[in-house]
Write a protein that holds these residues in place. Structure first.
Motif, short mmCIF file in Angstrom:
data_model
loop_
_atom_site.label_atom_id
_atom_site.label_comp_id
_atom_site.label_asym_id
_atom_site.label_seq_id
_atom_site.Cartn_x
_atom_site.Cartn_y
_atom_site.Cartn_z
N SER A 560 82.16 69.24 48.53
CA SER A 560 82.97 70.17 49.32
C SER A 560 82.33 70.52 50.65
O SER A 560 83.03 70.83 51.63
CB SER A 560 83.22 71.46 48.52
OG SER A 560 81.99 72.09 48.20
N SER A 561 80.99 70.47 50.71
CA SER A 561 80.29 70.79 51.95
C SER A 561 79.40 69.67 52.45
O SER A 561 78.76 69.80 53.50
CB SER A 561 79.43 72.06 51.76
OG SER A 561 78.44 71.83 50.77
N GLY A 562 79.34 68.55 51.70
CA GLY A 562 78.46 67.45 52.09
C GLY A 562 76.99 67.84 52.05
O GLY A 562 76.19 67.35 52.84
N THR A 563 76.63 68.68 51.08
CA THR A 563 75.27 69.22 51.01
C THR A 563 74.57 68.79 49.72
O THR A 563 75.17 68.77 48.65
CB THR A 563 75.29 70.76 51.09
OG1 THR A 563 76.00 71.16 52.27
CG2 THR A 563 73.88 71.32 51.13
N TRP A 564 73.29 68.48 49.87
CA TRP A 564 72.42 68.19 48.73
C TRP A 564 71.57 69.41 48.43
O TRP A 564 71.03 70.04 49.35
CB TRP A 564 71.50 67.01 49.04
CG TRP A 564 72.20 65.70 49.22
CD1 TRP A 564 73.01 65.34 50.26
CD2 TRP A 564 72.16 64.60 48.33
NE1 TRP A 564 73.48 64.07 50.08
CE2 TRP A 564 72.98 63.57 48.90
CE3 TRP A 564 71.54 64.34 47.12
CZ2 TRP A 564 73.15 62.35 48.30
CZ3 TRP A 564 71.71 63.11 46.51
CH2 TRP A 564 72.52 62.13 47.09
N PHE A 565 71.41 69.71 47.14
CA PHE A 565 70.53 70.78 46.68
C PHE A 565 69.51 70.16 45.73
O PHE A 565 69.89 69.56 44.71
CB PHE A 565 71.32 71.88 45.98
CG PHE A 565 72.33 72.56 46.88
CD1 PHE A 565 71.97 73.69 47.61
CD2 PHE A 565 73.62 72.07 47.00
CE1 PHE A 565 72.90 74.32 48.44
CE2 PHE A 565 74.55 72.68 47.83
CZ PHE A 565 74.19 73.80 48.55
N ILE A 566 68.24 70.27 46.08
CA ILE A 566 67.17 69.62 45.32
C ILE A 566 66.19 70.68 44.84
O ILE A 566 65.65 71.45 45.64
CB ILE A 566 66.44 68.57 46.17
CG1 ILE A 566 67.42 67.49 46.65
CG2 ILE A 566 65.29 67.94 45.39
CD1 ILE A 566 66.83 66.56 47.69
N LEU A 567 65.95 70.72 43.53
CA LEU A 567 64.96 71.62 42.94
C LEU A 567 63.66 70.84 42.78
O LEU A 567 63.51 70.04 41.87
CB LEU A 567 65.46 72.14 41.58
CG LEU A 567 64.52 73.07 40.81
CD1 LEU A 567 64.21 74.33 41.61
CD2 LEU A 567 65.12 73.42 39.45
#
Length: 727
Positions: A560-567
């Motif tokens: 939806s936002s073209g964003t990656w979230f990495i922990l």
């Protein structure tokens, strides 16, 4: 049929941006001065011949000073002398007859063992073994005074190398008799951990082996997991005169192993050449690698050569097609050390001639198939000068740190004949991570992809207690022993996200639950599980080792936002990266060969591949057509993931070579097949494989092992290697 030998064809590739980064094989600027640490006593020949790295990162080097006394020095991980070691960072033997250290090893308890030469007289030398405690003092529990002198013959017994067995016994090898003369034989001793000769080893702790040649001596020794002793020797037949390279294997009791080569000896006839110096390494699959300097003593021309043998001693013809790789030749090139990374890549070291600079410290890295690794140095080769001008730089040993950096021990010419200082050089490398990562689906940690499936339908299997309501099943066929395991973990709605989250070298069964944004991970070591929230409904799970610490990181892509979230597993921090658009599909892999997975997407509508490479910037490709299924993997064995896809309409595979951006294609499969590529034979190259639901059969073409079929699965199953394949 060789699936990799297809016509190179250029295609459209556009680079958006690139960032410069230090290449593996370059000196590490964080070590010493420009990657180098030197030691000078003011004597004529100060030298380091062996190096090890302790668990705390401290570096211990052994060698000699100009008075031929054994020296052992310890440095901090940054290359600073460690003053907690023998008060000033260096141990110097007080024995006047000690000639020089030849090898060093670490015991499991951290004690330091050094092998060297004890000169009794001009024509009489013995093995000497010293043991130091962690403070750099002679260990009085070792033979009462910290050292053991052992004579094999009345002549010159010359120690060359040592190894420590899993039970703490110490094996030292070299020559017995006048080294280099017709009367020398292979000499071996084995000591108990207290320094006494081990009488279970050939009755008296000593073995002298004459292998029907001349001038026999052992240069290197390694201990197999089953306790067998393998050594590298250089017999010469003065009557022919032919030189030989010999791999010799002994049983644990000191007798020759009749199941290896010809009654324990594998000969490689070198013709009129002979070999000097070298090293050994044993791969996890039992194959034996040798590095050797092969050439003519009269012309002083030696070829730096790496050879690989099957576990039974036969040449491994899958290694550079004939079992032998000539690295560099036509000058004085000497092989001295050999290392094997966890991913199967081979690092060989020594010294070689550089056209305008004399001898330089030399490293090369090979892919598991024997080809040069272009991601290391310049085309797989690193030449590093230490001395200024046309000097001489020598490397005698190397050690692979847990972070992938390579420490080399040697010496260099300072100001003229016989004036040398000891030197340590540390080189950058790839993070050494175990091969059970997020893409290869290696559940047993043997470096090979396992035939494996996820069954979302409910079942009765319950040998593992998972989260409440568990009903989905996981099945895998272990490649290490062909054993089958099944367990219950998750629900039909869950998305498989198997990866090595615990860092034990084995893929952990794991899934992401879209309804709650939770991750559930089953630890491979004890079948316990843990869970945590990360992500939201509508995200796409995309685990990978993005920080290069050897552990997979939980990650999601939010279309939806073209964003990656990495922990990040390294520090529990969260990275937010804007990269992609709504239709993009994650294609995570290490595209630049730096040991870290890269953010990457496939854009189906326009068949574009976009990569945010961690050390090489953004790169994009136009490749494929709508309906193709991604099949990213290291198809060429260069340590970098290659863009690849499977075309269901024609059952063809297309691969872009990462080294030159050409591509090749080949057919494998039939209509309706599901692409499930992986490294099924553990040679470091991705293999084409498909799962055919109509007959529940896997069709695998191993790049080394060849074709095989495996009946495994049921209707409705998801083959796990296909779970990272998107269209």
């Amino acid at each position: 049929m060789n699936l990799k030998n297809a016509l190179k064809v250029s295609f459209l590739c556009f680079t958006v941006c690139a960032t410069a980064a230090a290449q593996p094989g370059a000196p590490d600027p964080s070590f010493g001065t420009g990657g180098k640490v030197t030691l000078r006593f003011g004597d004529l020949e100060d030298q380091f011949v062996g190096v090890v790295v302790q668990d705390n990162g401290k570096i211990v080097a052994a060698g000699k000073n100009g008075s031929n006394k054994i020296i052992v020095a310890r440095y901090s991980p940054e290359g600073i002398p460690d003053n907690t070691f023998n008060a000033d960072g260096i141990f110097v033997s007080g024995l006047p007859n000690v000639h020089a250290a030849q090898a060093i090893a670490l015991q499991e308890d951290g004690k330091i063992v050094v092998a060297g030469i004890f000169r009794v007289g001009a024509s009489d030398e013995d093995f000497i073994v010293m043991r130091l405690d962690q403070n750099g003092e002679l260990d009085s529990t070792f033979n009462g005074n910290g050292m053991v002198q052992t004579s094999l013959t009345p002549g010159i017994d010359y120690a060359r190398d040592l190894a420590i067995q899993s039970d703490g016994k110490i094996v030292v090898v070299g020559s017995a008799g006048t080294a280099g003369d017709a009367v020398s034989d292979i000499g071996i001793i084995r000591l108990n951990s207290d320094g006494t000769l081990d009488e279970s080893f050939d009755g008296d702790g000593k073995v002298i082996t004459a292998i029907e040649k001349n001038a026999e001596q052992a240069y290197a020794v390694k201990i197999q997991d089953d306790g067998k002793i393998v050594l590298l020797a250089n017999p010469l037949d003065f009557e022919t005169p032919n030189g030989f390279l010999a791999i010799v294997r002994y049983l644990s009791d000191g007798s020759m192993d009749p199941d290896f080569g010809n009654q324990g000896i594998s000969f490689t006839d070198l013709g009129t050449d002979r070999f000097y110096f070298g090293d050994l390494a044993i791969q996890d699959d039992g194959k034996i690698i040798a590095a050797a300097s092969i050439g003519s003593n009269s012309s002083f021309i030696y070829s730096f050569t790496v050879l690989r043998f099957l576990p039974g001693g036969e040449p491994d013809l899958s290694f550079d097609s004939d079992g032998r790789k000539v690295i560099i030749q036509d000058s004085a090139n000497f092989a001295q050390s050999l290392l094997v990374q966890a991913n199967g890549k081979i690092i060989a070291g020594g010294h070689a001639m550089a056209a305008s600079e004399g001898l330089n410290i030399f490293l090369t890295r090979l892919n598991p198939n024997g080809s040069f690794d272009p991601g290391f140095g310049a085309g797989g080769i690193s030449l590093t000068p230490v001395a200024s001008g046309n000097g001489g730089d020598y490397s005698y040993d190397s050690f692979l740190q847990p972070d992938g950096k390579i420490v080399v021990a040697g010496d260099f010419n300072v100001s003229g004949l016989q004036d040398y200082d000891a030197v340590l050089v540390r080189f950058l490398g790839d993070p050494v991570t175990d091969p059970g990562g997020s893409v290869v689906f290696d559940f047993d940690g043997d470096g090979m992809t396992d035939v494996s499936i996820f069954r979302p339908s409910p079942g009765s299997l319950a040998d593992v207690t998972g989260p409440e309501g568990s009903s989905a099943q996981w099945w895998f066929l272990r490649s290490s022993d062909q054993g089958t395991r099944g367990l219950q973990f998750g629900n039909a709605e869950d998305i498989p996200a198997a990866a090595d989250f615990t860092g034990d070298g084995k893929t952990d069964i794991a899934f992401w639950r879209p309804s709650s944004g939770e991750w559930f991970i089953l630890r491979s070591e004890d079948d316990s599980f843990f869970a945590f929230p990360f992500g939201s409904e509508g995200d796409v799970p995309a685990p990978g080792d993005f920080d290069g610490d050897g552990l997979a990181d939980a990650a999601v892509y939010r279309p939806s936002s073209g964003t990656w979230f990495i922990l990040r597993s390294s520090d529990a921090g969260v990275s937010n990266v804007l990269f992609g658009i709504a239709e993009d599909k994650p294609t995570i892999a290490d595209f630049d060969g730096d040991g870290m997975d890269d953010i990457a997407v496939f854009r189906p509508s326009v068949s574009q591949w976009w990569q945010l490479r961690s050390t090489a910037g953004v790169k994009a490709y136009q490749f494929g057509s709508q309906g193709d299924r991604t099949a990213v993997g290291d198809w060429t064995g260069d340590g970098k993931a290659d863009v690849a896809f499977f075309r269901p309409t024609s059952s063809e595979w297309y691969v872009i070579r990462s080294d030159d951006d050409s591509y090749y294609a080949f057919p494998w499969g039939a209509a309706g097949d599901i692409p499930s590529p992986g490294d099924f034979d553990g040679d470091g190259l991705t293999d084409p494989a498909i799962w055919r639901s109509s007959d529940l059969t896997w069709y695998i073409f191993g790049s080394t092992s060849g074709f095989r079929t495996v009946l495994f699965g049921s209707e409705g199953d998801v083959p796990l290697p296909s779970s990272v394949s998107v269209e």
